[in-house]
Design a protein around this motif. Structure first.
Motif, PDB file in Angstrom:
ATOM      1  N   PRO A 111     -55.158  11.213  16.001  1.00  0.00           N
ATOM      2  CA  PRO A 111     -54.468   9.910  16.012  1.00  0.00           C
ATOM      3  C   PRO A 111     -53.089   9.968  15.353  1.00  0.00           C
ATOM      4  O   PRO A 111     -52.709   9.075  14.584  1.00  0.00           O
ATOM      5  N   VAL A 112     -52.351  11.022  15.643  1.00  0.00           N
ATOM      6  CA  VAL A 112     -51.034  11.246  15.055  1.00  0.00           C
ATOM      7  C   VAL A 112     -50.091  11.728  16.143  1.00  0.00           C
ATOM      8  O   VAL A 112     -50.464  12.578  16.952  1.00  0.00           O
ATOM      9  N   GLU A 113     -48.889  11.168  16.193  1.00  0.00           N
ATOM     10  CA  GLU A 113     -47.846  11.683  17.074  1.00  0.00           C
ATOM     11  C   GLU A 113     -46.900  12.540  16.238  1.00  0.00           C
ATOM     12  O   GLU A 113     -46.450  12.122  15.169  1.00  0.00           O
ATOM     13  N   PHE A 114     -46.613  13.736  16.738  1.00  0.00           N
ATOM     14  CA  PHE A 114     -45.773  14.681  16.017  1.00  0.00           C
ATOM     15  C   PHE A 114     -44.341  14.563  16.551  1.00  0.00           C
ATOM     16  O   PHE A 114     -43.999  15.134  17.582  1.00  0.00           O
ATOM     17  N   VAL A 115     -43.527  13.794  15.852  1.00  0.00           N
ATOM     18  CA  VAL A 115     -42.143  13.547  16.260  1.00  0.00           C
ATOM     19  C   VAL A 115     -41.257  14.582  15.572  1.00  0.00           C
ATOM     20  O   VAL A 115     -41.235  14.656  14.342  1.00  0.00           O
ATOM     21  N   VAL A 116     -40.541  15.362  16.361  1.00  0.00           N
ATOM     22  CA  VAL A 116     -39.650  16.380  15.818  1.00  0.00           C
ATOM     23  C   VAL A 116     -38.207  15.976  16.121  1.00  0.00           C
ATOM     24  O   VAL A 116     -37.898  15.581  17.250  1.00  0.00           O
ATOM     25  N   ARG A 117     -37.349  16.081  15.122  1.00  0.00           N
ATOM     26  CA  ARG A 117     -35.968  15.620  15.249  1.00  0.00           C
ATOM     27  C   ARG A 117     -34.993  16.716  14.842  1.00  0.00           C
ATOM     28  O   ARG A 117     -35.220  17.422  13.850  1.00  0.00           O
ATOM     29  N   GLY A 118     -33.911  16.818  15.614  1.00  0.00           N
ATOM     30  CA  GLY A 118     -32.865  17.765  15.285  1.00  0.00           C
ATOM     31  C   GLY A 118     -31.569  17.095  14.876  1.00  0.00           C
ATOM     32  O   GLY A 118     -30.646  17.768  14.402  1.00  0.00           O
ATOM     33  N   TYR A 119     -31.488  15.749  15.055  1.00  0.00           N
ATOM     34  CA  TYR A 119     -30.242  15.017  14.799  1.00  0.00           C
ATOM     35  C   TYR A 119     -30.567  13.666  14.164  1.00  0.00           C
ATOM     36  O   TYR A 119     -31.660  13.134  14.340  1.00  0.00           O
ATOM     37  N   VAL A 120     -29.594  13.118  13.461  1.00  0.00           N
ATOM     38  CA  VAL A 120     -29.720  11.779  12.889  1.00  0.00           C
ATOM     39  C   VAL A 120     -29.246  10.788  13.940  1.00  0.00           C
ATOM     40  O   VAL A 120     -28.035  10.625  14.148  1.00  0.00           O
ATOM     41  N   THR A 121     -30.174  10.144  14.637  1.00  0.00           N
ATOM     42  CA  THR A 121     -29.772   9.253  15.728  1.00  0.00           C
ATOM     43  C   THR A 121     -30.896   8.273  16.017  1.00  0.00           C
ATOM     44  O   THR A 121     -31.938   8.277  15.354  1.00  0.00           O
ATOM     45  N   GLY A 122     -30.696   7.420  17.016  1.00  0.00           N
ATOM     46  CA  GLY A 122     -31.730   6.505  17.475  1.00  0.00           C
ATOM     47  C   GLY A 122     -31.395   5.053  17.224  1.00  0.00           C
ATOM     48  O   GLY A 122     -30.503   4.715  16.435  1.00  0.00           O
ATOM     49  N   SER A 123     -32.141   4.148  17.911  1.00  0.00           N
ATOM     50  CA  SER A 123     -31.883   2.717  17.803  1.00  0.00           C
ATOM     51  C   SER A 123     -33.132   1.894  17.516  1.00  0.00           C
ATOM     52  O   SER A 123     -33.033   0.707  17.248  1.00  0.00           O
TER      53      SER A 123
END
Length: 405
Positions: free
Chosen positions: A182-194
């Motif tokens: 019950p976990v989504e593994f969100v991987v990020r390479g940049y500081v972004t998003g809305s």
């Protein structure tokens, strides 16, 4: 009529005056005293997929650009097909009523999941989700996501096994039944998003430790992180909630061993995806993975991989210059549709949302297809007939289950 250029890549200056700007790879004329954040290099080596272009070959190819996305002959062909398919989107399915072997249905944001005994049947619909809401139906979207995931599932078997059994239809995957973490593994390479859980949204509110990751001061929107980070989320009341690794263990959502294995696989998948994307002229900015556990204890990759629904992609060739000039990157994902809704309503609180303009829906359908063709170096097959998609799926799933059961 909407001016697509402004809606898709707004030329907004993003550098806050109060922040010192640490540009990655600034022009050679910049002062030597400017601090530069250098990404951490990994020594992990992965074999290149057979369809990946070599560096030598890339030098003979024109760089991928947003102009090609806007003016190619292929775009005209696809846009005509999209506009003729608004009335044949797959917005919902009822295979539990049309396929006797299926026992029950679970409805997700994009996928309808059916219990087929030893198997599960995942139908990828054309529903477009963001802000924990359904925003629109996008022609061909379900087919694009299903086929994009299949390509990546095949290319990433050397990193992690997956649950795929067969793909009997353009919109359908049959998979092994497993226990889903019950976990989504969100991987990020940049500081972004809305969105509310995006790294840039929380960063500009002053958060400097996110899901157990320390993020440096002085960063600006769309800047590359010093190293890729994992920001897991879990579900509560139909929305994503960021959690730390320790919280995941303490709440009993996963064992420490399972979490460590899944998180390690997620970071390796992302690094590999970034390499493949860059080899095709794209930046894989961030993504999410889901994992399950088979009866024999094997951790399996499930759901989808590096699709334009689960991932953010930018045009690599123009990223650095646009970042240096304070402009939004040229994107090949659904961010522009998110931004349109944020500009025209409160997508988290308004009971009724405005209809997404057909121009933006068509543009998003084309971008999904463009991304598929750019990554896979294959031609997206537009359905040749107007047969209702649900009828086709019913026939193909029935035949597939008969051969499996």
């Amino acid at each position: 009529m909407i001016g697509l250029g402004g809606a898709l890549n707004p030329p907004k200056t993003l550098f806050p005056k109060s922040l010192s700007i640490h540009h990655p790879n600034p022009p050679s004329s910049s002062p030597s005293s400017r601090r530069i954040i250098i990404p951490t290099k990994s020594t992990t080596k992965f074999p290149s997929p057979p369809t990946m272009m070599s560096s030598t070959h890339r030098h003979h190819q024109p760089p991928l650009s947003l102009e090609a996305l806007k003016t190619s002959e292929r775009r005209n062909e696809v846009m005509n097909a999209v506009q003729n398919s608004f009335d044949n989107c797959l917005s919902e399915t009822h295979l539990d009523l049309t396929v006797p072997a299926l026992k029950s249905k679970t409805t997700g944001k994009v996928r309808d999941i059916y219990d087929g005994g030893d198997y599960i049947v995942l139908v990828t619909t054309d529903r477009q989700s963001a802000f924990d809401r359904i925003l629109a139906s996008i022609p061909f979207k379900g087919q694009v996501l299903n086929e994009t995931s299949l390509w990546w599932f095949n290319k990433t078997r050397h990193i992690v096994p997956n649950a795929i059994i067969s793909v009997p239809d353009k919109n359908v995957t049959i998979a092994k039944k497993c226990s889903v973490f019950p976990v989504e593994f969100v991987v990020r390479g940049y500081v972004t998003g809305s969105t509310d859980t995006s790294l840039w949204t929380v960063y500009k509110r002053g958060v400097r430790n996110y899901c157990g990751n320390a993020v440096p001061d002085g960063m600006v929107k769309n800047q590359k992180l010093p190293a890729n980070i994992l920001t897991p989320t879990t579900k509560a009341a139909d929305h994503d909630v960021p959690v730390t690794p320790d919280e995941i263990i303490e709440r009993g959502l996963m064992t420490r061993a399972d979490y460590e294995e899944a998180s390690n696989r997620a970071l390796k998948l992302f690094e590999y995806g970034q390499r493949v994307a860059m080899d095709h002229g794209l930046v894989l900015v961030d993504t999410k993975y889901e994992f399950g556990k088979a009866p024999d204890g094997t951790v399996l990759l499930i759901d989808e991989v590096h699709t334009p629904d689960s991932s953010r992609y930018w045009i690599a060739h123009s990223y650095q210059e646009r970042f240096w000039n304070g402009l939004e990157p040229e994107n090949v994902d659904k961010e522009f549709l998110r931004l349109w809704f944020k500009d025209h309503c409160n997508p988290y609180e308004d009971q009724v949302l405005p209809d997404a303009p057909e121009e933006l829906v068509s543009e998003l359908a084309w971008r999904y297809i463009f991304l598929f063709e750019t990554i896979t170096k294959s031609r997206f097959e537009i359905p040749a007939t107007k047969e209702p998609i649900h009828d086709r799926i019913t026939r193909n799933v029935s035949q597939a289950l008969t051969s499996l059961l």
